[in-house]
Design an enzyme around this catalytic site. Sequence first.
Site, short mmCIF file in Angstrom:
data_model
loop_
_atom_site.label_atom_id
_atom_site.label_comp_id
_atom_site.label_asym_id
_atom_site.label_seq_id
_atom_site.Cartn_x
_atom_site.Cartn_y
_atom_site.Cartn_z
N GLN A 12 0.83 -1.22 0.00
CA GLN A 12 0.00 0.00 0.00
C GLN A 12 0.86 1.26 0.00
O GLN A 12 0.56 2.23 -0.70
CB GLN A 12 -1.02 0.02 1.13
CG GLN A 12 -0.48 -0.01 2.54
CD GLN A 12 -1.57 0.28 3.58
OE1 GLN A 12 -2.62 0.83 3.28
NE2 GLN A 12 -1.31 -0.10 4.82
N LEU A 13 1.94 1.26 0.74
CA LEU A 13 2.83 2.42 0.75
C LEU A 13 3.70 2.46 -0.51
O LEU A 13 3.88 3.52 -1.12
CB LEU A 13 3.71 2.39 2.02
CG LEU A 13 4.66 3.56 2.20
CD1 LEU A 13 3.93 4.89 2.18
CD2 LEU A 13 5.44 3.42 3.51
N ASP A 36 12.81 -10.13 -4.45
CA ASP A 36 12.57 -10.59 -3.08
C ASP A 36 13.76 -10.13 -2.24
O ASP A 36 14.90 -10.50 -2.53
CB ASP A 36 12.46 -12.13 -3.11
CG ASP A 36 12.15 -12.71 -1.75
OD1 ASP A 36 12.56 -12.10 -0.73
OD2 ASP A 36 11.53 -13.77 -1.70
N ASP A 102 5.22 2.08 15.16
CA ASP A 102 4.91 2.42 16.55
C ASP A 102 4.88 1.16 17.43
O ASP A 102 4.97 1.26 18.65
CB ASP A 102 3.54 3.12 16.63
CG ASP A 102 2.41 2.29 16.05
OD1 ASP A 102 2.63 1.62 15.02
OD2 ASP A 102 1.30 2.28 16.62
N TYR A 125 6.05 -9.11 15.20
CA TYR A 125 6.21 -8.06 14.18
C TYR A 125 7.02 -6.89 14.74
O TYR A 125 8.01 -6.45 14.15
CB TYR A 125 4.82 -7.59 13.72
CG TYR A 125 4.83 -6.35 12.86
CD1 TYR A 125 5.24 -6.40 11.53
CD2 TYR A 125 4.43 -5.11 13.38
CE1 TYR A 125 5.27 -5.25 10.74
CE2 TYR A 125 4.45 -3.96 12.60
CZ TYR A 125 4.87 -4.04 11.28
OH TYR A 125 4.89 -2.90 10.51
N LYS A 129 10.80 -5.68 13.57
CA LYS A 129 10.99 -4.33 13.02
C LYS A 129 12.05 -3.58 13.85
O LYS A 129 12.87 -2.85 13.30
CB LYS A 129 9.67 -3.55 13.02
CG LYS A 129 8.62 -4.06 12.05
CD LYS A 129 8.98 -3.94 10.58
CE LYS A 129 9.02 -2.51 10.09
NZ LYS A 129 9.28 -2.46 8.62
N1 LIG Z 1 0.49 -1.17 7.54
C1 LIG Z 1 0.69 -0.55 8.68
O1 LIG Z 1 -0.25 -0.27 9.44
C2 LIG Z 1 2.07 -0.15 9.10
C3 LIG Z 1 2.26 0.45 10.37
C4 LIG Z 1 3.55 0.84 10.75
C5 LIG Z 1 4.61 0.62 9.90
N2 LIG Z 1 4.41 0.03 8.70
C6 LIG Z 1 5.58 -0.21 7.83
O2 LIG Z 1 5.39 0.48 6.60
C7 LIG Z 1 6.07 -0.21 5.53
C8 LIG Z 1 5.10 -0.41 4.39
O3 LIG Z 1 4.04 -1.27 4.81
P1 LIG Z 1 2.64 -1.34 4.05
O4 LIG Z 1 1.61 -0.82 4.95
O5 LIG Z 1 2.77 -0.79 2.67
O6 LIG Z 1 2.47 -2.93 4.00
P2 LIG Z 1 2.05 -3.89 2.81
O7 LIG Z 1 0.92 -3.30 2.06
O8 LIG Z 1 1.90 -5.23 3.41
O9 LIG Z 1 3.33 -3.84 1.87
C9 LIG Z 1 4.48 -4.59 2.10
C10 LIG Z 1 4.96 -5.11 0.78
O10 LIG Z 1 6.16 -5.84 0.97
C11 LIG Z 1 6.09 -6.99 0.17
N3 LIG Z 1 7.00 -8.02 0.63
C12 LIG Z 1 6.82 -8.94 1.61
N4 LIG Z 1 7.89 -9.74 1.70
C13 LIG Z 1 8.78 -9.30 0.77
C14 LIG Z 1 10.06 -9.74 0.36
N5 LIG Z 1 10.65 -10.79 0.92
N6 LIG Z 1 10.68 -9.07 -0.65
C15 LIG Z 1 10.08 -8.00 -1.23
N7 LIG Z 1 8.87 -7.57 -0.92
C16 LIG Z 1 8.22 -8.20 0.09
C17 LIG Z 1 4.65 -7.42 0.26
O11 LIG Z 1 4.33 -8.32 -0.79
P3 LIG Z 1 3.17 -9.45 -0.54
O12 LIG Z 1 1.95 -8.69 -0.11
O13 LIG Z 1 3.07 -10.10 -1.86
O14 LIG Z 1 3.72 -10.34 0.56
C18 LIG Z 1 3.95 -6.07 0.12
O15 LIG Z 1 3.77 -5.74 -1.23
C19 LIG Z 1 6.61 -1.49 6.17
O16 LIG Z 1 7.94 -1.29 6.56
C20 LIG Z 1 5.76 -1.65 7.44
O17 LIG Z 1 6.41 -2.39 8.43
C21 LIG Z 1 3.17 -0.35 8.26
#
Ligand SMILES: NC(=O)c1ccc[n+]([C@@H]2O[C@H](COP(=O)([O-])OP(=O)(O)OC[C@H]3O[C@@H](n4cnc5c(N)ncnc54)[C@H](OP(=O)(O)O)[C@@H]3O)[C@@H](O)[C@H]2O)c1
Length: 292
Positions: A12-13, A36, A102, A125, A129
């Site tokens: 999503q980001l 990957d 957070d 998680y 992180k």
């Molecule tokens: N979502 C939240 O509420 C939240 C809160 C705090 C911090 N964050 C941080 O923000 C960042 C972005 O998260 P997001 O919300 O965009 O999450 P997201 O939508 O789950 O995006 C993460 C992406 O990483 C991909 N991914 C997983 N394993 C991978 C690998 N081995 N190699 C390459 N890509 C891989 C996933 O692919 P698949 O879906 O195909 O596995 C997905 O496209 C992350 O660092 C997360 O920890 C997120």
Amino acid sequence: MNRILLLGAGGQLGQEINKDLSKNHDILSLTKKECDITNYSFVEEKIKLFKPKVIINAAAYTNVDEAENNESLTDNINHLAVDNLARLSKNYKVVLIHFSTDYIFNHKINEPISEDEKKDPINVYGLTKYLGEKSIIRNMENFYILRISWVYGKYGKNFPKTILRLAKNKKELNIVGDQIGSPTPTSLISSVINKLLVLHFKGDNYYGIYNLSPSGSCSWYEIGNFILERLKDKKNFKLKTINKISSKEFKSLAKRPKYSYLDNSKIQKVLNVNIRDWKYYLKDFIDSNYEN
Ligand SMILES: NC(=O)c1ccc[n+]([C@@H]2O[C@H](COP(=O)([O-])OP(=O)(O)OC[C@H]3O[C@@H](n4cnc5c(N)ncnc54)[C@H](OP(=O)(O)O)[C@@H]3O)[C@@H](O)[C@H]2O)c1
């Protein structure tokens, strides 16, 4: 143009950043299928060929509940692959922009959490992180770690989108009211990255760790209620009541912190960005994402 390598571009980001940065930057955006991050030699090959000045890592294992049963996989992605990225970034003289959460905190006092406060992750998680952050700090100097929380946006799955979807069929919902944080829109994160890159490429570097979430804290229940109040008169909106429940009543695999609201004053001051209240961003999001 300065080259940027975006990893995790399908999330999503990642999708939001790709859309925004493609306008002004030479960006190579790779999804998990295309790169990957746990495949170390492949990542190195991409860096050697593309020669980026900046790597943005939006890849992560983000399913907080499933992570409890997949500790080793979660650690491989959120910690060990990040360690590798940090080493490669250092060796190839690339700046690394990375995202943390957070959920590395579990504050006992209900006061905004500043960057240096005690870390106390209470789920897999959050722990992985945190270890990812530590790897970056240990291995290199030219990095930005943005700690974000409760992320939502138009791409992918997230809490506000789920409520908007459920509200079309359900009259009543139960939502947790005893976890406090702040919902961070991907549009805000992406615009801050844009600003950071403009400064960076001008030679103004403010490397380090920054909290990035809207001003003002709330619970999941308050987010739900805000959506309800704003849309209750719309034709296809069925939702009438939201019941506030406790974390104990809402069974989930992972424990979550009761209070993890991030103090955003450092980023506002250092990068000179104006961050508004969570309601301001959520209102905007609801208005442009609710289809009657
Ligand atoms: N979502 C939240 O509420 C939240 C809160 C705090 C911090 N964050 C941080 O923000 C960042 C972005 O998260 P997001 O919300 O965009 O999450 P997201 O939508 O789950 O995006 C993460 C992406 O990483 C991909 N991914 C997983 N394993 C991978 C690998 N081995 N190699 C390459 N890509 C891989 C996933 O692919 P698949 O879906 O195909 O596995 C997905 O496209 C992350 O660092 C997360 O920890 C997120």
